[in-house]
Design a protein around this motif. Structure first.
Motif, PDB file in Angstrom:
ATOM      1  N   ALA A 171       1.545 -53.630  -1.260  1.00  0.00           N
ATOM      2  CA  ALA A 171       1.836 -54.987  -0.630  1.00  0.00           C
ATOM      3  C   ALA A 171       1.261 -56.004  -1.737  1.00  0.00           C
ATOM      4  O   ALA A 171       0.286 -55.708  -2.307  1.00  0.00           O
ATOM      5  N   ASN A 172       1.813 -57.404  -1.510  1.00  0.00           N
ATOM      6  CA  ASN A 172       1.206 -58.282  -2.183  1.00  0.00           C
ATOM      7  C   ASN A 172       1.369 -58.243  -3.827  1.00  0.00           C
ATOM      8  O   ASN A 172       0.097 -58.673  -4.426  1.00  0.00           O
ATOM      9  N   ARG A 173       2.325 -57.919  -4.303  1.00  0.00           N
ATOM     10  CA  ARG A 173       2.325 -57.725  -5.935  1.00  0.00           C
ATOM     11  C   ARG A 173       2.424 -59.137  -6.429  1.00  0.00           C
ATOM     12  O   ARG A 173       3.199 -60.016  -5.978  1.00  0.00           O
ATOM     13  N   PRO A 174       1.567 -59.449  -7.201  1.00  0.00           N
ATOM     14  CA  PRO A 174       1.561 -60.655  -7.948  1.00  0.00           C
ATOM     15  C   PRO A 174       2.856 -60.945  -8.800  1.00  0.00           C
ATOM     16  O   PRO A 174       3.394 -59.995  -9.342  1.00  0.00           O
ATOM     17  N   GLY A 175       3.570 -62.219  -8.389  1.00  0.00           N
ATOM     18  CA  GLY A 175       4.869 -62.253  -9.146  1.00  0.00           C
ATOM     19  C   GLY A 175       4.785 -62.125 -10.460  1.00  0.00           C
ATOM     20  O   GLY A 175       6.121 -61.825 -11.042  1.00  0.00           O
ATOM     21  N   ASP A 176       3.729 -62.244 -11.317  1.00  0.00           N
ATOM     22  CA  ASP A 176       3.743 -61.992 -12.857  1.00  0.00           C
ATOM     23  C   ASP A 176       4.044 -60.699 -13.195  1.00  0.00           C
ATOM     24  O   ASP A 176       4.153 -60.213 -14.224  1.00  0.00           O
ATOM     25  N   ILE A 177       3.819 -59.484 -12.241  1.00  0.00           N
ATOM     26  CA  ILE A 177       3.793 -58.117 -12.514  1.00  0.00           C
ATOM     27  C   ILE A 177       5.204 -57.885 -12.162  1.00  0.00           C
ATOM     28  O   ILE A 177       5.628 -57.705 -11.183  1.00  0.00           O
ATOM     29  N   PRO A 178       6.021 -57.340 -13.302  1.00  0.00           N
ATOM     30  CA  PRO A 178       7.176 -56.642 -12.982  1.00  0.00           C
ATOM     31  C   PRO A 178       7.220 -55.439 -12.219  1.00  0.00           C
ATOM     32  O   PRO A 178       6.316 -54.701 -12.111  1.00  0.00           O
ATOM     33  N   LEU A 179       8.222 -55.239 -11.203  1.00  0.00           N
ATOM     34  CA  LEU A 179       8.303 -54.152 -10.441  1.00  0.00           C
ATOM     35  C   LEU A 179       8.156 -52.840 -11.070  1.00  0.00           C
ATOM     36  O   LEU A 179       7.725 -51.930 -10.601  1.00  0.00           O
ATOM     37  N   TYR A 220      -1.714 -61.067 -18.103  1.00  0.00           N
ATOM     38  CA  TYR A 220      -3.036 -61.466 -17.909  1.00  0.00           C
ATOM     39  C   TYR A 220      -3.337 -62.895 -16.924  1.00  0.00           C
ATOM     40  O   TYR A 220      -2.112 -63.645 -17.116  1.00  0.00           O
ATOM     41  N   PRO A 221      -3.879 -62.940 -16.035  1.00  0.00           N
ATOM     42  CA  PRO A 221      -5.359 -62.447 -15.854  1.00  0.00           C
ATOM     43  C   PRO A 221      -5.066 -60.825 -15.118  1.00  0.00           C
ATOM     44  O   PRO A 221      -6.276 -60.239 -14.853  1.00  0.00           O
ATOM     45  N   TYR A 222      -4.136 -60.389 -14.823  1.00  0.00           N
ATOM     46  CA  TYR A 222      -3.847 -59.147 -13.944  1.00  0.00           C
ATOM     47  C   TYR A 222      -4.092 -58.147 -15.194  1.00  0.00           C
ATOM     48  O   TYR A 222      -3.021 -57.758 -16.153  1.00  0.00           O
ATOM     49  N   THR A 223      -4.959 -57.255 -15.180  1.00  0.00           N
ATOM     50  CA  THR A 223      -4.976 -56.398 -16.177  1.00  0.00           C
ATOM     51  C   THR A 223      -5.127 -54.646 -15.480  1.00  0.00           C
ATOM     52  O   THR A 223      -5.215 -53.591 -16.269  1.00  0.00           O
ATOM     53  N   ASN A 224      -5.600 -54.801 -14.344  1.00  0.00           N
ATOM     54  CA  ASN A 224      -5.628 -53.186 -13.561  1.00  0.00           C
ATOM     55  C   ASN A 224      -5.341 -53.418 -12.086  1.00  0.00           C
ATOM     56  O   ASN A 224      -4.983 -54.501 -11.521  1.00  0.00           O
ATOM     57  N   TYR A 225      -5.383 -52.132 -11.448  1.00  0.00           N
ATOM     58  CA  TYR A 225      -4.863 -52.064 -10.020  1.00  0.00           C
ATOM     59  C   TYR A 225      -6.026 -52.237  -9.034  1.00  0.00           C
ATOM     60  O   TYR A 225      -6.790 -51.542  -9.407  1.00  0.00           O
ATOM     61  N   ARG A 226      -5.895 -52.746  -8.089  1.00  0.00           N
ATOM     62  CA  ARG A 226      -7.251 -52.655  -6.956  1.00  0.00           C
ATOM     63  C   ARG A 226      -7.278 -51.517  -6.707  1.00  0.00           C
ATOM     64  O   ARG A 226      -6.546 -50.753  -6.065  1.00  0.00           O
ATOM     65  N   LEU A 227      -8.634 -50.954  -6.626  1.00  0.00           N
ATOM     66  CA  LEU A 227      -8.865 -49.532  -6.174  1.00  0.00           C
ATOM     67  C   LEU A 227      -8.535 -49.414  -4.767  1.00  0.00           C
ATOM     68  O   LEU A 227      -8.452 -48.121  -4.492  1.00  0.00           O
ATOM     69  N   SER A 228      -8.918 -50.330  -3.985  1.00  0.00           N
ATOM     70  CA  SER A 228      -8.586 -50.002  -2.658  1.00  0.00           C
ATOM     71  C   SER A 228      -7.015 -49.742  -2.216  1.00  0.00           C
ATOM     72  O   SER A 228      -6.664 -49.606  -1.128  1.00  0.00           O
ATOM     73  N   ARG A 229      -6.176 -49.950  -3.221  1.00  0.00           N
ATOM     74  CA  ARG A 229      -4.765 -49.586  -3.158  1.00  0.00           C
ATOM     75  C   ARG A 229      -4.453 -47.899  -2.926  1.00  0.00           C
ATOM     76  O   ARG A 229      -3.594 -47.456  -2.636  1.00  0.00           O
ATOM     77  N   PHE A 230      -5.669 -47.317  -3.205  1.00  0.00           N
ATOM     78  CA  PHE A 230      -5.345 -45.876  -3.453  1.00  0.00           C
ATOM     79  C   PHE A 230      -6.465 -45.093  -2.344  1.00  0.00           C
ATOM     80  O   PHE A 230      -7.244 -45.752  -2.006  1.00  0.00           O
ATOM     81  N   ALA A 231      -6.028 -43.831  -2.204  1.00  0.00           N
ATOM     82  CA  ALA A 231      -6.762 -42.941  -1.470  1.00  0.00           C
ATOM     83  C   ALA A 231      -6.893 -41.618  -2.328  1.00  0.00           C
ATOM     84  O   ALA A 231      -5.999 -41.248  -3.111  1.00  0.00           O
ATOM     85  N   ILE A 232      -8.143 -41.130  -2.171  1.00  0.00           N
ATOM     86  CA  ILE A 232      -8.152 -39.774  -3.122  1.00  0.00           C
ATOM     87  C   ILE A 232      -8.291 -38.622  -1.863  1.00  0.00           C
ATOM     88  O   ILE A 232      -9.018 -38.900  -0.834  1.00  0.00           O
ATOM     89  N   ASP A 233      -8.183 -37.623  -2.466  1.00  0.00           N
ATOM     90  CA  ASP A 233      -8.436 -36.272  -1.380  1.00  0.00           C
ATOM     91  C   ASP A 233     -10.005 -35.920  -1.400  1.00  0.00           C
ATOM     92  O   ASP A 233     -10.826 -36.185  -2.503  1.00  0.00           O
ATOM     93  N   PRO A 234     -10.727 -35.511  -0.386  1.00  0.00           N
ATOM     94  CA  PRO A 234     -12.078 -35.483  -0.295  1.00  0.00           C
ATOM     95  C   PRO A 234     -12.524 -34.390  -1.098  1.00  0.00           C
ATOM     96  O   PRO A 234     -13.724 -34.481  -1.661  1.00  0.00           O
ATOM     97  N   LYS A 235     -11.716 -33.416  -1.652  1.00  0.00           N
ATOM     98  CA  LYS A 235     -12.188 -32.358  -2.651  1.00  0.00           C
ATOM     99  C   LYS A 235     -12.288 -33.161  -4.259  1.00  0.00           C
ATOM    100  O   LYS A 235     -12.884 -32.511  -4.965  1.00  0.00           O
ATOM    101  N   ASP A 236     -11.819 -34.224  -4.337  1.00  0.00           N
ATOM    102  CA  ASP A 236     -11.867 -34.997  -5.483  1.00  0.00           C
ATOM    103  C   ASP A 236     -12.923 -35.931  -5.653  1.00  0.00           C
ATOM    104  O   ASP A 236     -13.092 -36.567  -6.614  1.00  0.00           O
ATOM    105  N   LEU A 237     -13.671 -36.068  -4.507  1.00  0.00           N
ATOM    106  CA  LEU A 237     -14.738 -37.131  -4.453  1.00  0.00           C
ATOM    107  C   LEU A 237     -15.784 -37.008  -5.524  1.00  0.00           C
ATOM    108  O   LEU A 237     -16.213 -38.000  -6.113  1.00  0.00           O
ATOM    109  N   GLU A 238     -16.219 -35.827  -5.760  1.00  0.00           N
ATOM    110  CA  GLU A 238     -17.160 -35.489  -6.730  1.00  0.00           C
ATOM    111  C   GLU A 238     -16.717 -35.886  -8.036  1.00  0.00           C
ATOM    112  O   GLU A 238     -17.508 -36.539  -8.873  1.00  0.00           O
TER     113      GLU A 238
END
Length: 106
Positions: free
Chosen positions: A10-18, A56-74
């Motif tokens: 959600a909330n894709r900045p308009g400057d970033i293409p789909l 720019y100024p958008y250079t990366n994706y917000r980390l909270s947009r993702f979930a990781i598997d517990p086995k990959d936590l380490e």
């Protein structure tokens, strides 16, 4: 690289293409974690997508947009440590305000 599931597109900045935007329910691979000390937001770079330089100024994706598997936590914590050392910052995972979710075991 850490396998991560997009849980929020959600909330894709308009400057970033789909074409450069993440899609909820799609798996990606986190290659680098970025910590912005000014606004205390954690971001990540993905193997599969890249935000164009002209977004720019958008250079990366917000980390909270993702979930990781517990086995990959380490492995995630190791990538976080390596990334923060490269960025010359000290980040405590437990104190992150914008961290990825941990997928619940099925």
């Amino acid at each position: 690289m850490i396998k991560a599931l997009c849980i929020d597109d959600a909330n894709r900045p308009g400057d970033i293409p789909l074409s450069a935007w993440v899609k909820k329910g799609t798996w990606y691979h986190i290659t680098h974690i970025i910590f912005n000390e000014i606004n205390q937001v954690q971001g990540c770079e993905l193997y599969e997508l890249e935000i164009p330089k002209e977004c720019y100024p958008y250079t990366n994706y917000r980390l909270s947009r993702f979930a990781i598997d517990p086995k990959d936590l380490e492995a995630f914590l190791e990538l976080l440590k390596l990334s923060t050392e490269l960025n010359d910052v000290n980040v405590d995972f437990e104190k992150l305000t914008d961290k990825p979710a941990i997928l619940e075991k099925a």
